[in-house]
Design a protein around this motif. Structure first.
Motif, PDB file in Angstrom:
ATOM      1  N   LEU A   9       0.836  -1.203   0.000  1.00 44.61           N
ATOM      2  CA  LEU A   9       0.000   0.000   0.000  1.00 44.61           C
ATOM      3  C   LEU A   9       0.873   1.257   0.000  1.00 44.61           C
ATOM      4  N   GLN A  10       1.906   1.255   0.813  1.00 39.04           N
ATOM      5  CA  GLN A  10       2.832   2.392   0.860  1.00 39.04           C
ATOM      6  C   GLN A  10       3.490   2.593  -0.511  1.00 39.04           C
ATOM      7  N   SER A  11       3.890   1.491  -1.133  1.00 43.07           N
ATOM      8  CA  SER A  11       4.523   1.614  -2.455  1.00 43.07           C
ATOM      9  C   SER A  11       3.557   2.230  -3.466  1.00 43.07           C
TER      10      SER A  11
ATOM     11  N   LEU B  33       1.148   4.285  -2.816  1.00 45.69           N
ATOM     12  CA  LEU B  33       1.036   5.715  -2.494  1.00 45.69           C
ATOM     13  C   LEU B  33       2.296   6.481  -2.897  1.00 45.69           C
ATOM     14  N   ASP B  34       3.456   5.872  -2.695  1.00 51.54           N
ATOM     15  CA  ASP B  34       4.707   6.508  -3.139  1.00 51.54           C
ATOM     16  C   ASP B  34       4.640   6.814  -4.629  1.00 51.54           C
TER      17      ASP B  34
END
Lengths: 104, 104, 104, 104
Positions: free
Chosen positions: B59-61, B63-64
């Motif tokens: 999920l972070q990737s 968003l990044d």
């Protein structure tokens, strides 16, 4: 084996893990979901890029905090339990794989 | 002044910005929203901490990638436009404030 | 074209760039070099892992600060200059490649 | 208690820790020191900002790798030992403090 602290995840086999702060975690993720919708709305409404980026950054920080909380629960609970029952090296390799994903 | 590339955000005053890939961005954020709900469900269902952490990392990737796309649009569009119209230093200070938030 | 601010790198062709705070940057990097030697000495002297890791973290923060300063000089100087002379899109693509390396 | 793996730091009280790959770590940090000197020389010689930033990024990656290696040694060695001897929660709190410093 001393009992887990309040921070520790309670682990079972096959692995199901009751997070010690399960309700708080769910509330946090509901808020994160709202933040994602908020970012989406800003794009839809043609808002200024920098304002959107600031919201994405706030969202990332909220997720970072959730990840650190889950990691804390995991190390105090599942990982500590695995080490005490002689499966330490596997548990630590698994931990390091996760830590690398969140490391810079 | 040469016209913006397809990557450039189209900026207006008061700042409203039509992202060049607006529909794709909205689709991506819809997917991110689904991923957040997925993580929430995993916690609700007492899934294994490490499996949840892997999903948070994915999920972070996602968003990044959205953040880098917005930053690319912003620099090619709004920031470049500001520099060409003589407001470069303010625009660059603003950019650096955002970059620092996403820097490690 | 208005003159560069004191933060701006002064760029020439073939690209040589006098950093506006060149002496301060060199002093900082001398200190970073000392920090690296300090970490090496800690390993040599069998110091506690966590103490070494804390020093590595301090070292990384010092390098992050240097990187952000170089990036600030670059954007105010070279990149702004390139945009004003019509080579904006190339300069911004180059910037984004660098920003991605320092982004999380 | 099963013996430490080759990855494990060997811990003593007062904490002195022989890193299992001590010579390799020292060689790596010697190389990092050379990289820092290289960056310093580039600034001294007025090299192009983006080229310097690329070298700083390579340097950061080298340090990240050293940090992850130290963390791996620490968790397999000292932390695992502490957990087995009943001081798990303190050791894990200490670990999490370090992990947060290297987390994004």
């Amino acid at each position: 084996m001393k009992s887990s602290t309040s921070k520790a995840a309670v682990c079972h086999t096959p692995p199901t893990v009751v997070q010690p702060d399960k309700e708080a975690l769910i509330r946090r993720l509901n808020r994160v979901e709202g933040q994602v919708r908020g970012v989406n709305k800003m794009i839809l409404e043609d808002r200024y890029c920098v304002d959107i980026l600031n919201q994405v950054s706030a969202l990332q920080s909220a997720l970072d905090a959730v990840a650190m909380l889950l990691l804390e629960n995991h190390t105090h609970g599942c990982m500590q339990g695995a080490i005490k029952s002689g499966k330490g090296d596997e548990a630590i390799d698994e931990l390091m794989t996760v830590v690398r994903k969140f490391a810079r």
